[in-house]
Scaffold this motif. Sequence first.
Motif, short mmCIF file in Angstrom:
data_model
loop_
_atom_site.label_atom_id
_atom_site.label_comp_id
_atom_site.label_asym_id
_atom_site.label_seq_id
_atom_site.Cartn_x
_atom_site.Cartn_y
_atom_site.Cartn_z
N PHE A 141 -45.18 26.83 -28.59
CA PHE A 141 -45.89 25.36 -29.03
C PHE A 141 -46.58 25.43 -27.61
CE2 PHE A 141 -43.30 23.76 -25.02
CZ PHE A 141 -44.00 22.89 -24.89
N GLY A 142 -47.87 25.04 -28.16
CA GLY A 142 -49.38 24.52 -27.50
C GLY A 142 -50.13 23.81 -28.09
N PRO A 143 -51.23 22.96 -27.74
CA PRO A 143 -52.64 22.40 -28.46
C PRO A 143 -52.91 22.59 -29.64
CG PRO A 143 -52.71 23.09 -26.41
CD PRO A 143 -51.42 23.10 -26.53
N ARG A 144 -53.06 24.49 -29.09
CA ARG A 144 -53.61 25.33 -30.10
C ARG A 144 -52.83 26.70 -31.12
NH1 ARG A 144 -56.07 25.65 -25.13
NH2 ARG A 144 -57.72 24.02 -24.60
N ALA A 145 -51.55 25.61 -30.91
CA ALA A 145 -51.03 27.27 -31.77
C ALA A 145 -49.96 26.73 -33.28
CB ALA A 145 -49.61 27.92 -31.22
N ALA A 146 -50.86 26.93 -34.79
CA ALA A 146 -50.41 26.31 -35.13
C ALA A 146 -49.15 27.23 -36.56
CB ALA A 146 -51.90 26.04 -36.22
N ASN A 147 -48.86 28.54 -35.64
CA ASN A 147 -47.89 29.13 -36.67
C ASN A 147 -46.74 29.22 -35.92
OD1 ASN A 147 -47.37 30.93 -38.09
ND2 ASN A 147 -47.86 32.73 -37.61
#
Length: 335
Positions: A162-168
């Motif tokens: 998970f993270g601020p730029r991880a959408a998948n």
Amino acid sequence: MATKTVLVLGATGGIGGEMARTLLARGWLVRALTRSGTPGLRDGIAWEPGDALVAEDVRRAAHGASLIVHAVNPPGYRHWQTLVLPMLANTLAAARTNGARVLLPGTVYNYGPDVFPFIAEDAPQAALTRKGAIRVAMERELEAAAARGDSPVLIVRAGDYFGPRAANNWFSQVLVKAGQAPRAIQYPGRAGVGHQWAYLPDVAQTMAQLVERDDLPDFARFHMDGHWDGDGTQMIAAIRRVLGAPDLPVKAFPWMLARLASPVVPLFRELMEMRYLWKEPVRLDNARLRATLGDEPHTPLDQAVRASLIGLGCLPATPLASGRAGVGEEFGTAP
């Protein structure tokens, strides 16, 4: 120290993009392949025209690189059986030509329940799924290449990203929905079952610290601990605290609906394959990593969740109203 060059394959994805930004900040020259974007220098990254499925494109882009980050996968979960290993072969050929190390972000679905709940790096890999079997084959290819002296290899495995730029990922596609304020948290796991999460900036920092060492063996494999949620409630609680919404509803993931739709919806089919990882605790053992680095980079959970929700468009970047409790006092500073 001379500037090092890295080629990142999959730089538009979650871990590939995070690695590109992290290594750039640490002084590396960063190149990345682009199939559809405009070549050139953007945000400090040199984008090269090419495709990871074309051996000559990878070889050309890797010229002079001491590291190739192999973080590329076929889009949309399609054609894994025919595309994944050829892409890896192109990476290994380019690495052999340049004397570069290959870095592979590992996955938990290499493993089956025979090695649960606590998994060391040398645990047998008996995958239960199609993708898992392909990932096992990838790691075997990499280990064989290192044994032949073709290329040194580093594999770093972590929990669910998970993270601020991880959408998948599960966090941004299931627990919350990217681009909207959460009205509920949808959780896939069983009550009381632990789950392991990995904050992508921490993963990238860990990988960067490892690749910059000069004492790694030709084949090195490490596991991260990340954020261990011992009973499946800690991630839910962190989301509620960060949103200032202690009563935000929690809903069970509709596994039955996903099963019914899986024959026609590729995403649901892939989610169903991973269901076994939510039925019982699965935790990676990071003892080898701690012995090598002393400790692993670890952003406090609330800080990581807040950055993720802001980056995903689920929470405004501005401070919440003072009447909403739990925000601002939980955050520390990442090591």
